[in-house]
Design an enzyme around this catalytic site. Structure first.
Site, mmCIF file in Angstrom:
data_model
loop_
_atom_site.group_PDB
_atom_site.id
_atom_site.type_symbol
_atom_site.label_atom_id
_atom_site.label_comp_id
_atom_site.label_asym_id
_atom_site.label_seq_id
_atom_site.Cartn_x
_atom_site.Cartn_y
_atom_site.Cartn_z
ATOM 1 N N HIS A 1 -6.736 -4.333 -0.801
ATOM 2 C CA HIS A 1 -5.955 -5.575 -0.805
ATOM 3 C C HIS A 1 -6.171 -6.370 -2.076
ATOM 4 O O HIS A 1 -6.012 -7.583 -2.094
ATOM 5 C CB HIS A 1 -6.301 -6.445 0.397
ATOM 6 C CG HIS A 1 -5.928 -5.807 1.687
ATOM 7 N ND1 HIS A 1 -6.759 -4.921 2.323
ATOM 8 C CD2 HIS A 1 -4.807 -5.882 2.442
ATOM 9 C CE1 HIS A 1 -6.167 -4.494 3.435
ATOM 10 N NE2 HIS A 1 -4.991 -5.066 3.524
ATOM 11 N N HIS B 1 0.828 -1.209 0.000
ATOM 12 C CA HIS B 1 0.000 0.000 0.000
ATOM 13 C C HIS B 1 0.861 1.256 0.000
ATOM 14 O O HIS B 1 0.390 2.335 0.328
ATOM 15 C CB HIS B 1 -0.888 0.041 1.240
ATOM 16 C CG HIS B 1 -1.668 -1.199 1.476
ATOM 17 N ND1 HIS B 1 -2.534 -1.705 0.538
ATOM 18 C CD2 HIS B 1 -1.706 -2.058 2.525
ATOM 19 C CE1 HIS B 1 -3.082 -2.816 1.016
ATOM 20 N NE2 HIS B 1 -2.592 -3.062 2.199
#
Ligand SMILES: Nc1ncnc2c1ncn2[C@@H]1O[C@H](COP(=O)(O)OP(=O)(O)O)[C@@H](O)[C@H]1O
Ligand SMILES: Nc1ncnc2c1ncn2[C@@H]1O[C@H](COP(=O)(O)OP(=O)(O)O)[C@@H](O)[C@H]1O
Ligand SMILES: [Mg+2]
Ligand SMILES: [Mg+2]
Ligand SMILES: [Mg+2]
Ligand SMILES: [Mg+2]
Lengths: 333, 233, 333, 233
Positions: C219, C57
């Site tokens: 995700h 991320h």
């Protein structure tokens, strides 16, 4: 083609409107013709530094407009150099009486359009000079090419010369400094994927799952060589070695290492590649004293990276460290 | 009867149509050895020329050519913008204030245009650029002119003008030669412009700028033939 | 799978080494267990703010470590929450005696691992609290889900609470502020493409050329709904409307608008989308007073975007504007 | 003869093998309704357990289970790390300092493990999680225990131990039930964990954690049968 856009024909203007909304205190944006200038331009008595080029390389150049870097940027259509009127409009918006330096990346289109603009501006009495950056070692600089392309080194040049202009270095000084940066900076890039220009709708090139393209520019044009994809060690070595040989960089040299993403390469991979480059440079005795890691000169959503190495001197380090406040690069301010 | 202001405007209208029809082809050619924008750049430019012409009252071919030049320069960008812009600018200067162009003036304008491109871009024949279409076109136009002059001298006993119906012939010859010239770029390795970065890999592809130059001349020739009342050959 | 990596098993550690090399003055990086801490930690007498989560991320969270934001980050494997030892190691590196605030994104794995760490730390006598952020309006918060996910709001929370800790606000104050941010921030995301986790080697989901996924998390998991791809106006509206309704935001509210790229969306598109969001908010009478535009919480190379809206009060504005010096967010320093 | 320390180690070795073999399957299951890491997380965790076991001298089954627990907690991450970690920790506590585990102790350890997962994760049967495999397994193990006890009470006249060869039967029953339980997750809509974000779209997929739980119990059962000298059924 999958893009977050409304109409391929208005992408640049639509995006500039968003940029204006995002940075109301920092930027003054016009769309006819497209010019992004710092909000407080013209700054009296300061050399104005202006750059521009095709869009699709964001944050270059508009993301570098602001105190300590560019006074204005002229974004062309995607991957198309801007027109002379854009450059002229930018010049007239930011000329603070101390002259204007145009930073031009070495592409036929950019050079021709900026040249025309400089002629027109000179006819109106402005002191407008231009420097052409050509740091891409992937292209042989010979009679048989349009010369080397301007790529990652442009970002470093704009920061360093922008800082000098900020300190009221005069036009001769800024021009000489720009030429010194150009003489000391080298780059090389690669791609794992192509990219899609909105008005084209298909990738400019496509690579198989096991292929990579080495020696690409920043316009989604195919590179010099297509070869089997390699791991990060192999890729970084292929980029760094020609860069080191070209100047050449020598043991003991101080350097700024700029590890750039072409847009779609995630930061996790970019830092990984940066770490390898640092290790290889340490092995050669080159002292990395400053670094920049991130997507700063891109080709839309292309996955890939480039490495730029600038041989530093004390003045360049001081100017690199000087405060800068732009949308994409900011410190000390 | 020569080529009047409205004929030049009609011819540019035809150019705009042809470029728009071939936009995707030019984009694809430019994707192969360039950056994929040539078709869109040219389309945007000539569309802008059309609206500029619609908004303006112009009374000489030269004025039309000049407006075309400045509009192309300010809307096309890239390499093609300044090159075609210069071409039209030089052509405008070559024809001066004439209100009707003879075949000779058309051929001279073509030469001036081509020389302008060379002056700006420094390309030579064989560098795989639009010059490979333009230079043969100029030579063919001049040969056609000379032939026509010789012919009319022989038949009509020394008329001073090569005649208005010389314009279609001159432009048709130019267009024919430009097409051959454009095709000749296929095997070449580029030495100018973006395609030169590809080195050997640029061989085997048609140069987009040479192709657009050939399309442009063909559109002019078609328009001239139509203006002269001619039908498809 | 095309990635600039050497070995899927060592991606996170290899990348952290590159990050350490890139920011030697700013960060102290360890890899066993993986912890990124500010170089001058622990700062005595200051609440330490610690976050963490799966890698992939970036720049979240390690890119936000530094003065004015996080004291440490714990990067897990790609898309996998970190383990309790990592969190414990981070806590012990940065606890400056004024307590530690753990910022946890609401995912079962993150909550369980951070909870375990907090228990262990408490057993050792530290004053360790945690706040769980759950700003994603795509997920219904009900008995029948694991609750809303923590997404873009995390970046804003870390900046604002980090600034408060920097000003020596105590642990109670930092915790209360964090809860106020959580209560006032909402997000929603979408994807045009999936992304490929290195150790998986294939995209977590694939979308056809004419499809988009609305209501995704970060995700690479599929979103709540797959639908025909829309233009930018349609996309922004689909993200913004549920965000506005959920809080709800009302006419006259002051807000921070955060337009985030999922990684692979070029800046030219992101600014374009940002401009649309600004326009829609202006139409509703919501006053955008601060903005953030860029890739700050990503899913590897995924193309897509998210919109986060935070209802601002004077204190939050002041803390947002306070100096911050991290790898990814920097101003005033 | 019960289940000794080396039997537990051998069983964990078997678990490691089975998880490694099924890594990609677990990854794929998790890609469908999660984030694709479950197989890799479990593989990494049990590989770490193996090296920890290789480096340690442990003298009770409880010590082995405890080391397994802490290693899983510190290497797996995600939801599965703390859940499986807690399971092994509770199992370790349940067996205490015993040097050899009876079938009854194994069944009790399974119950403790399952209760640990429920305590941590708050999932109920039908939430589409590993609990859907674990809870039926515990019940089946206890039924097998009771059957074996009844049988040995009837035949051998009240032996106090259900007998070492009870362990394979107990674990086989648990593995069978876990497999059925895992399969039962297919039609369910997830209410816990990452799959719950998908809402109705989570139906029609096997839950990765339920699958890994069934694999783990099957590996334990196989190892116990092998330790008891049994062949493939
Ligand atoms: N130096 C030059 N001289 C003449 N023509 C050139 C030169 N450089 C490029 N061209 C022409 O321009 C064409 C490309 O135009 P275009 O795609 O619009 O610009 P760009 O290369 O900047 O994207 C080439 O196909 C070539 O014919
Ligand atoms: N609250 C819970 N209780 C029990 N099991 C759960 C819970 N949440 C998730 N799980 C299990 O964890 C599995 C996912 O594990 P894993 O993929 O390793 O973690 P993550 O979801 O964090 O990526 C799910 O398939 C499910 O069986
Ligand atoms: Mg171009
Ligand atoms: Mg082009
Ligand atoms: Mg995970
Ligand atoms: Mg998972």
């Amino acid at each position: 083609m999958k893009k977050i856009i409304n109409d391929p024909a208005t992408v640049v203007a639509d995006s500039l409107r968003g940029m204006a909304a995002a940075h109301p205190e920092l930027l003054r944006v016009s769309t006819k013709p497209a010019v992004v200038a710092r909000a407080d331009a013209p700054v009296r008595g300061k050399v104005a530094v202006v750059s521009g080029g095709g869009s699709g390389h964001e944050p270059l150049h508009a993301g570098f407009v602001g105190p300590g870097m560019l006074d204005a940027a002229c974004p062309g259509a995607v991957f198309t150099s801007p027109t002379p009127d854009q450059v002229q409009a930018a010049v007239s918006q930011v000329d603070g009486g101390a002259g204007v330096l145009l930073v031009v990346k070495n592409y036929t289109g950019d050079v021709l359009n900026f040249d025309t603009a400089a002629e027109l501006a000179a006819a109106e009495g402005g002191d407008v000079r231009s420097v052409v950056i050509d740091d891409d070692v992937a292209v042989k600089d010979s009679l048989y090419t349009a010369g080397r392309r301007g790529v990652g080194g442009t970002v470093l040049l704009e920061k360093i010369v922008g800082a000098a202009a900020d300190r009221k270095v005069d036009l001769d000084g800024c021009e000489a400094l720009a030429r010194r940066v150009i003489a000391n900076v080298r780059s090389m890039g690669m791609a794992l994927t192509g990219c899609t220009v909105p008005h084209v709708g298909e990738p400019t090139f496509t690579l198989a799952e096991d292929e990579m393209e080495i020696g690409i520019g920043i316009h989604g044009e195919p590179g010099r060589e297509r070869m089997p994809a390699e791991n990060a060690d192999g890729i970084v070595r292929r980029l760094l070695e020609p860069v080191l040989e070209d100047l050449p960089f020598r043991e003991g040299d101080r350097a700024l290492l700029f590890t750039n993403s072409m847009g779609g390469t995630p930061l996790i991979e970019l830092y990984l590649a940066h770490g390898i480059a640092e290790r290889l440079l340490a092995e050669r005795g080159i002292r990395v004293e400053r670094r920049l890691v991130g997507p700063f000169i891109t080709s839309l959503e292309m996955q890939g990276m480039s490495i730029t190495l600038l041989k530093l001197d004390d003045e360049m380090i001081e100017l690199w460290d000087a405060p800068v406040h732009t949308a994409a690069l900011r410190w000390g301010a | 009867m020569g080529c009047a202001t409205e004929d030049v405007i009609a011819a540019l209208r035809r150019v705009n149509e042809v470029i728009a029809e071939h936009r995707d082809e030019l984009v694809d050619l430019d994707r192969e050895i360039g950056d994929g924008d040539h078709g869109e750049n040219m389309r945007r430019g000539f569309e802008a020329v059309m609206s500029k012409l619609d908004m303006s009252e112009l009374d000489t071919p030269g004025a039309v050519l000049k407006l075309t030049a400045t509009t192309l320069i300010s809307t096309v960008g890239g390499a093609a913008g300044p090159l075609y812009g210069t071409a039209f600018l030089r052509a405008a200067n070559a024809v001066g204030a004439a209100t009707e162009l003879s075949a000779g003036e058309v051929a001279a304008a073509l030469r001036a245009a081509c020389e302008g491109v060379v002056a700006r871009g420094k390309a030579e024949i064989g560098d795989k650029t639009m010059v490979d279409a333009l230079q043969p076109a100029v030579r063919a136009a001049e040969t056609a002119m000379a032939d026509a002059a010789a012919l009319s001298a022989a038949s009509a006993g020394g008329s001073t003008s090569a005649g208005g119906d010389g314009v279609p012939a001159v432009l048709a010859a130019a267009a024919d030669a430009a097409e051959v010239g454009a095709e000749s770029t296929v095997p070449l390795v580029a030495r100018k412009g973006r395609a030169s970065y590809l080195g050997e890999r640029s061989a085997g592809h048609l140069d987009p700028g040479a192709r657009s130059a050939a399309l442009l001349l063909r559109a002019l020739a078609d328009a001239a033939r139509k203006a002269a009342g001619g039908e498809a050959p």
